[in-house]
Design a protein around this motif. Structure first.
Motif, PDB file in Angstrom:
ATOM      1  N   UNK A 134       0.823  -1.205   0.000  1.00 36.20           N
ATOM      2  CA  UNK A 134       0.000   0.000   0.000  1.00 36.20           C
ATOM      3  C   UNK A 134       0.857   1.256   0.000  1.00 36.20           C
ATOM      4  N   UNK A 135       1.996   1.208   0.716  1.00 39.60           N
ATOM      5  CA  UNK A 135       2.903   2.358   0.733  1.00 39.60           C
ATOM      6  C   UNK A 135       3.475   2.620  -0.656  1.00 39.60           C
ATOM      7  N   UNK A 136       3.843   1.556  -1.370  1.00 37.10           N
ATOM      8  CA  UNK A 136       4.371   1.727  -2.733  1.00 37.10           C
ATOM      9  C   UNK A 136       3.319   2.299  -3.674  1.00 37.10           C
ATOM     10  N   UNK A 137       2.071   1.856  -3.525  1.00 33.60           N
ATOM     11  CA  UNK A 137       0.984   2.417  -4.336  1.00 33.60           C
ATOM     12  C   UNK A 137       0.813   3.903  -4.023  1.00 33.60           C
ATOM     13  N   UNK A 138       0.904   4.244  -2.721  1.00 32.14           N
ATOM     14  CA  UNK A 138       0.806   5.646  -2.344  1.00 32.14           C
ATOM     15  C   UNK A 138       1.919   6.490  -2.940  1.00 32.14           C
ATOM     16  N   UNK A 139       3.138   5.939  -2.985  1.00 31.28           N
ATOM     17  CA  UNK A 139       4.252   6.678  -3.592  1.00 31.28           C
ATOM     18  C   UNK A 139       4.053   6.828  -5.094  1.00 31.28           C
ATOM     19  N   UNK A 140       3.450   5.828  -5.732  1.00 33.68           N
ATOM     20  CA  UNK A 140       3.117   5.967  -7.157  1.00 33.68           C
ATOM     21  C   UNK A 140       2.127   7.109  -7.378  1.00 33.68           C
ATOM     22  N   UNK A 141       1.117   7.179  -6.501  1.00 34.32           N
ATOM     23  CA  UNK A 141       0.156   8.279  -6.601  1.00 34.32           C
ATOM     24  C   UNK A 141       0.846   9.618  -6.384  1.00 34.32           C
ATOM     25  N   UNK A 169      -5.988  12.327  -7.366  1.00 33.50           N
ATOM     26  CA  UNK A 169      -4.880  13.192  -6.974  1.00 33.50           C
ATOM     27  C   UNK A 169      -4.508  13.100  -5.513  1.00 33.50           C
ATOM     28  N   UNK A 170      -5.327  12.425  -4.710  1.00 36.14           N
ATOM     29  CA  UNK A 170      -5.029  12.280  -3.282  1.00 36.14           C
ATOM     30  C   UNK A 170      -4.190  11.034  -3.041  1.00 36.14           C
ATOM     31  N   UNK A 171      -3.194  11.144  -2.181  1.00 40.16           N
ATOM     32  CA  UNK A 171      -2.340  10.007  -1.851  1.00 40.16           C
ATOM     33  C   UNK A 171      -3.029   9.206  -0.743  1.00 40.16           C
ATOM     34  N   UNK A 172      -3.659   8.101  -1.129  1.00 37.57           N
ATOM     35  CA  UNK A 172      -4.407   7.292  -0.160  1.00 37.57           C
ATOM     36  C   UNK A 172      -4.123   5.805  -0.304  1.00 37.57           C
ATOM     37  N   UNK A 173      -3.116   5.430  -1.097  1.00 36.82           N
ATOM     38  CA  UNK A 173      -2.748   4.026  -1.243  1.00 36.82           C
ATOM     39  C   UNK A 173      -3.894   3.187  -1.759  1.00 36.82           C
ATOM     40  N   UNK A 174      -4.199   2.112  -1.065  1.00 37.59           N
ATOM     41  CA  UNK A 174      -5.296   1.228  -1.444  1.00 37.59           C
ATOM     42  C   UNK A 174      -6.586   1.596  -0.735  1.00 37.59           C
TER      43      UNK A 174
END
Length: 405
Positions: free
Chosen positions: A110-117, A133-138
């Motif tokens: 989930x952290x990696x997905x958030x960094x992608x966002x 546009x919001x960093x919210x991971x999964x």
């Protein structure tokens, strides 16, 4: 489907659920009772029900819940902790050890997905109604995501310091904790910053004995030097994020006016609703349509206020005095169990992990609604089971010890 498979498989040890199982059973019973139709005379005696009255309403049997469809949805959502508790009590010891690694992998993913966002990759979760546009991971909510990352810090510390754990886990866990804390800064969650700081302190507290064991053969200054170095490294990266204008959480904490926050603006309306429906409550799951019935004109906007963003107040509104009593019992149990497990000399136990995880959830619930999210709901169920398990093991050992004496 999992519950059916469990019922037809090997019999789960239901007693191992302990107090978490009883609290969950009480919650299910409470929500179910809100869906039982009542005679018209009894229903009309409930507070603030006249707003639903109309022609011929005196002959209609209605449930306690003002929004029965939403309450059915709330009841069905409790399948998540039911499945988690059933599966957890059926796990063998070696499977439970691997569970920490699985949870840590989920948080890391989930952290990696958030960094992608955050990098502008444009990842959007098709299963949640997140904000583009919001960093919210999964997750659909950045506050829930930040809590998930903070919980990951606690899990990483115990995973790395468990008895018999390989030494390479300590630097790996330190790197993961640094990743999680820096990712919290990118979410824009102000509450997440507080949770991250609390998680860092608790992680150090739980891992202190393991760190002492690792540095036992070295000079006395080695352990303080390692802790100080870790803090300085974290401070360096945080400063770097602030200088590069990447610490969105800090920017929001400095720039956002608290008086413009809907939590503050809608508080008086929520308190008025609690007063209107107390002591019975308005029914679980129906906050959104209920709030629209009482929403003043000065709060109208193009987005809707989906929850009170204070779960203690929303529980009082939804379930009244009975829900508050159940919540009080659960918190009293958490407090007494927490005191017992932290009195032990050895730190970093699975029971202490459960205690600290529940503490973060309790803190987050003052400004949000984290346990209404399935993933946090599952972790809360696990944390409660872990907190209560040590007592059962100790109790089972007492007769054997007496017999030996």
């Amino acid at each position: 489907m999992l519950i059916v498979a469990i019922l037809f498989g090997s019999r789960p040890a239901m007693r191992r659920m302990g107090m978490p199982g009883m609290v969950l059973a009480g919650a299910i019973f409470l929500v179910l009772m809100q869906l039982v139709p009542l005679p018209p005379s009894l229903w009309e005696a409930l507070p603030s029900r006249v707003i639903l009255g109309g022609t011929g309403s005196g002959e209609v049997w209605r449930p306690v819940s003002m929004v029965p469809g939403a309450t059915w949805n709330a009841l069905s959502s409790l399948v998540v902790p039911c499945v988690v508790l059933l599966l957890a009590v059926m796990m063998r010891e070696e499977e439970r050890e691997r569970l920490l690694a699985v949870l840590l992998t989920l948080v890391g993913t989930s952290a990696l997905v958030g960094l992608l966002q955050f990098s502008g990759a444009g990842f959007t979760n098709p299963f949640v109604n997140d904000t583009p546009g919001q960093v919210s991971g999964l997750f659909a909510n950045r506050n829930h995501f930040a809590l998930f990352l903070a919980l990951g810090c606690l899990i990483a510390s115990v995973w790395a310091t468990r008895s018999g754990a390989q030494r390479w886990r300590l630097p790996a866990a330190a790197g993961l904790v640094l990743l999680f804390i820096l990712t919290i800064l990118t979410t824009g969650s102000r509450a997440g910053m507080l949770l991250g700081l609390v998680a860092l302190g608790l992680a150090l507290l739980m891992s202190r004995h393991a760190l002492r064991r690792v540095t036992r053969g070295g000079p006395r200054w080695l352990l303080p030097a390692l802790v100080t170095g870790a803090i300085l490294i974290l401070a360096f990266f945080v400063t770097l994020f602030v200088a590069a204008d990447r610490a969105v959480s800090i920017n929001r904490a400095v720039s956002v006016d608290g008086n413009e926050d809907m939590r503050v603006r809608g508080l008086s309306t929520v308190l008025d609703m609690i007063h209107r429906y107390f002591p019975v409550g308005s029914g679980f799951g129906g906050f959104d349509p209920m709030f629209r019935m009482y929403e003043p004109f000065n709060l109208l906007k193009i987005t809707y206020f989906n929850h009170a963003h204070n779960d203690y107040l929303e529980i009082a509104l939804d379930g009244g005095v009975v829900a508050l009593l159940l919540l009080g019992i659960a918190m009293l149990w958490w407090g007494t169990r927490t005191i017992r497990v932290w009195r032990k000399v050895e730190a970093g136990t699975i029971a202490q992990l459960g205690s600290t995880m529940l503490l973060l959830v309790l803190i987050a619930s003052f400004v949000d609604y984290p346990v209404r999210t399935p993933m946090i709901m599952a972790l809360t169920a696990l944390a409660g089971l872990w907190l209560g398990e040590q007592r059962q093991k100790a109790g089972a050992a007492l007769p054997h010890q007496d017999q030996q004496l």
